[in-house]
Design an enzyme around this catalytic site. Structure first.
Site, PDB file in Angstrom:
ATOM      1  N   CYS A  72       0.822  -1.226   0.077  1.00 12.14           N
ATOM      2  CA  CYS A  72       0.139   0.003   0.080  1.00 12.14           C
ATOM      3  C   CYS A  72       0.784   1.232   0.004  1.00 12.14           C
ATOM      4  CB  CYS A  72      -0.849  -0.110   1.280  1.00 12.14           C
ATOM      5  SG  CYS A  72      -1.828   1.633   1.348  1.00 12.14           S
TER       6      CYS A  72
ATOM      7  N   CYS B 119      -1.694   1.635  -2.841  1.00 12.30           N
ATOM      8  CA  CYS B 119      -2.603   2.578  -2.964  1.00 12.30           C
ATOM      9  C   CYS B 119      -1.990   4.259  -2.715  1.00 12.30           C
ATOM     10  CB  CYS B 119      -3.237   2.670  -1.521  1.00 12.30           C
ATOM     11  SG  CYS B 119      -3.643   0.655  -0.756  1.00 12.30           S
TER      12      CYS B 119
ATOM     13  N   LYS C 217      -0.221   5.215  -5.999  1.00  8.47           N
ATOM     14  CA  LYS C 217      -1.325   5.269  -7.238  1.00  8.47           C
ATOM     15  C   LYS C 217      -2.432   6.357  -7.086  1.00  8.47           C
ATOM     16  CE  LYS C 217      -4.944   3.587  -5.960  1.00  8.47           C
ATOM     17  NZ  LYS C 217      -5.467   2.391  -6.027  1.00  8.47           N
TER      18      LYS C 217
ATOM     19  N   TYR D 292      -8.568  -3.938 -11.422  1.00 12.21           N
ATOM     20  CA  TYR D 292      -8.642  -2.820 -10.871  1.00 12.21           C
ATOM     21  C   TYR D 292      -7.199  -2.077 -10.796  1.00 12.21           C
ATOM     22  CZ  TYR D 292      -6.838  -3.876  -6.228  1.00 12.21           C
ATOM     23  OH  TYR D 292      -6.183  -4.114  -4.890  1.00 12.21           O
TER      24      TYR D 292
ATOM     25  N   LEU E  37      -6.418  -1.127 -14.717  1.00 15.34           N
ATOM     26  CA  LEU E  37      -7.244   0.032 -15.123  1.00 15.34           C
ATOM     27  C   LEU E  37      -7.031   1.474 -14.417  1.00 15.34           C
ATOM     28  CD1 LEU E  37     -10.907  -1.396 -15.461  1.00 15.34           C
ATOM     29  CD2 LEU E  37      -9.278  -1.272 -17.032  1.00 15.34           C
ATOM     30  N   GLU E  38      -6.373   1.374 -13.119  1.00 18.86           N
ATOM     31  CA  GLU E  38      -6.145   2.486 -12.619  1.00 18.86           C
ATOM     32  C   GLU E  38      -4.592   3.061 -13.000  1.00 18.86           C
ATOM     33  OE1 GLU E  38      -7.788   1.979  -8.034  1.00 18.86           O
ATOM     34  OE2 GLU E  38      -5.897   1.125  -8.512  1.00 18.86           O
TER      35      GLU E  38
ATOM     36  N   GLY F 118      -2.862 -10.221 -11.890  1.00 14.48           N
ATOM     37  CA  GLY F 118      -3.128 -10.865 -10.804  1.00 14.48           C
ATOM     38  C   GLY F 118      -1.814 -10.897  -9.680  1.00 14.48           C
TER      39      GLY F 118
ATOM     40  N   HIS G 179     -26.831  20.056  -0.989  1.00 18.58           N
ATOM     41  CA  HIS G 179     -26.914  20.513  -2.058  1.00 18.58           C
ATOM     42  C   HIS G 179     -25.919  21.914  -2.472  1.00 18.58           C
ATOM     43  CE1 HIS G 179     -29.170  21.460  -5.794  1.00 18.58           C
ATOM     44  NE2 HIS G 179     -29.010  22.935  -5.579  1.00 18.58           N
TER      45      HIS G 179
ATOM     46  N   GLU H 161     -25.743  13.895  -3.052  1.00 20.99           N
ATOM     47  CA  GLU H 161     -27.350  13.991  -2.678  1.00 20.99           C
ATOM     48  C   GLU H 161     -28.043  13.257  -3.646  1.00 20.99           C
ATOM     49  OE1 GLU H 161     -29.452  17.833  -3.500  1.00 20.99           O
ATOM     50  OE2 GLU H 161     -27.542  18.311  -5.020  1.00 20.99           O
TER      51      GLU H 161
END
Length: 512
Positions: free
Chosen positions: A76, A81, A84, A218, A221-222, A307, A487, A492
């Protein structure tokens, strides 16, 4: 047979008694030794130390195939993480600069991105986190050992330094939290010699240039998303489907947006070989599985994202009889993270069936430490763990995919509320919002308990994190409708969803 069964039970009682007596009488070097200095292992070791345990953590990172090395903190912090998300932010800023012109900012000349500047800043931040982890361990009196650990028995660890010096440690309990590493396809000539993985991409000194990303997880794609976002020619090669295990409607929206964003996709294709040309570029040959046709192109970098494999092979688990899943290589664990051998525990990515997510490992590690210290009996709840895919259009989710919900409850047992919406930020900049979508999956009967929530759009992680709390409280569709939105926000729109898929009505949000 009865005599044999009695004999087995007698052996089990005797063996358990032997273990109990040993635990009560033997003096160990440590109460707890953690093998693995990633997010989970560090969380477990620090929590145990705070509860008065004498703790050591062993962490040793084998360099990647390309020789990339990093410090304590695990995937990470070093190659996951954190870098990235920072490189994803670099890509988002590039898009924001383009939007800025529509908002009146006068930006002279073309804008361009410098990889070296970004990489140095990201790497410096990662090194600061490495240092911070070392300081925290010292402050909490956790012994940090930069050695490779393997198991001798259920209470003994053999440590080996880089220079080959051996150290023997004993502990009342041993925790394995070694995580995993990216896999290379071993059946493709040139894949290992001429490719890199996520273990390397964040530590490159020079831009990877024109890049082929093989895989559609993921991670794939990231990486492809931020490479495209900083202006690099990027192609994703997909063997079958994107984001396996995620809601497939949402996965389609993510890849549709990426294609519109500039990422190229080679669907239903498999690489055949990678060759290095005299120019230094790499020629990739692949097959289109639908037509059987063979194609080739040249790239500056080939990134394998096919993988991850658990780091179990060098731990000596087979000698102790620690049960593994033969297919995945992961450790089979109980609800309390126990393995098949007493006093040896495992959690995080290395545990069979566990989510490969940092926050999950951190929480599981802390709870394990508390149980081993006798402070609680609470087990980790692995249900309804939220996550986000940081692609150019972010995708956040919690709970079940629509496919899984349908499988568990039947098509007539679920109600799906959905909406296509346009973030206010996209209006002035005239960005396409075709893939900005919300899906709330509910049980159809009773109070319509919410069992899945999916969101594509800006800041998806921030949006999803808030709604994840409601899953712990048994939120229903009526709870959602009773919630007053903030808002104007994208979040929302979640509390306003009222069109069901079953109705067939247009789910496009109109008005503000």
């Amino acid at each position: 047979m009865a005599a044999l069964c009695r004999g087995r039970h007698r052996w089990k009682r005797t063996n358990c008694l032997h273990v109990l007596i040993r635990n009560l009488t033997v003096k160990y070097d440590y109460d707890l030794v953690v093998i693995g200095g990633g997010s989970g292992g560090l969380a477990c070791s620090k929590e145990a130390a705070e509860l008065g345990q004498k703790v050591a953590v062993l962490d040793y990172v084998e360099p990647s195939v390309k020789g990339t090395k990093w410090g304590i903190g695990g995937t990470c912090v070093n190659v996951g993480c954190i870098p990235k998300k920072l490189m994803h932010q670099a890509a988002l800023l590039g898009a924001a600069v383009k939007d800025a012109k529509k908002y009146g900012w006068q930006i002279p000349g073309p804008i361009c991105h410098d990889w070296a500047t970004m990489a140095e800043a990201v790497q410096n931040h990662v090194r600061s986190l490495n240092w911070g982890h070392r300081v925290q361990l010292q402050d909490k009196k956790v012994k940090y050992l930069n050695i490779k650990g393997s198991l001798v028995d259920e209470h003994t660890i053999r440590g080996l330094t880089k220079a080959g010096k051996e150290t023997i440690l004993t502990a009342k309990n041993i925790v394995i939290a070694t995580g995993g590493r990216p896999k290379y396809p071993t059946n493709i000539p040139g894949a290992i010699d001429h490719g890199i993985t996520s273990d390397d991409i964040f530590w490159l000194k020079k831009s990877p240039g024109k890049t082929l990303v093989v895989g559609a997880s993921y991670v794939a794609l990231e990486c492809a998303g931020f490479l495209t976002g900083i202006g690099l020619d990027t192609t994703v090669m997909v063997r079958s489907i994107a984001l396996r295990g995620f809601d497939q409607q949402m996965a389609g929206l993510v890849t549709d947006y990426m294609e519109a964003y500039g990422t190229k996709f080679a669907w239903k294709c498999v690489p055949k070989r990678v060759d290095k040309l005299s120019s230094g570029a790499f020629q990739v040959t692949w097959t289109d599985t639908q037509t059987g046709d063979e194609h080739m192109d040249t790239y500056d970098s080939v990134l394998w994202a096919v993988g991850r494999a658990p780091e179990t092979k060098t731990l000596g688990l087979d000698k102790l009889g620690v049960q593994l899943n033969n297919q995945t290589g992961k450790i089979i664990v109980g609800a309390d993270e126990s393995t098949s051998v007493p006093n040896i525990y495992a959690f995080g990515d290395i545990g069979e069936g566990r989510p490969e997510l940092t926050p999950t490992a951190i929480k599981a590690g802390k709870l394990l430490a508390r149980r081993l210290a006798g402070q609680t009996k609470e087990l980790m709840n692995y249900d309804n763990v939220a996550t986000t895919v940081f692609t150019p259009l972010e995708y956040g989710c919690v709970g079940l995919s629509e496919e899984e919900a349908e499988k568990r409850h039947g098509e007539d047992g679920i109600e799906v509320y959905h909406a296509f919406y346009k973030p206010l930020e996209f209006t002035v900049s005239e960005r396409d919002a075709s893939q900005c979508y919300i899906k709330v999956v509910c049980e159809r009967g009773g109070d319509q308990k919410i069992i899945g929530l999916h969101f594509t759009g800006p800041n998806a992680g921030e949006v999803t994190q808030g709604f994840a709390l409601s899953f712990q409280c048994g939120a229903t569709y009526s709870h959602l409708l009773k919630t007053v939105g903030i808002h104007p926000t994208s979040a929302e729109e979640v509390v306003k969803v009222n069109i069901t898929k079953r109705s067939g009505l247009d789910a496009t949000v109109t008005g503000c």
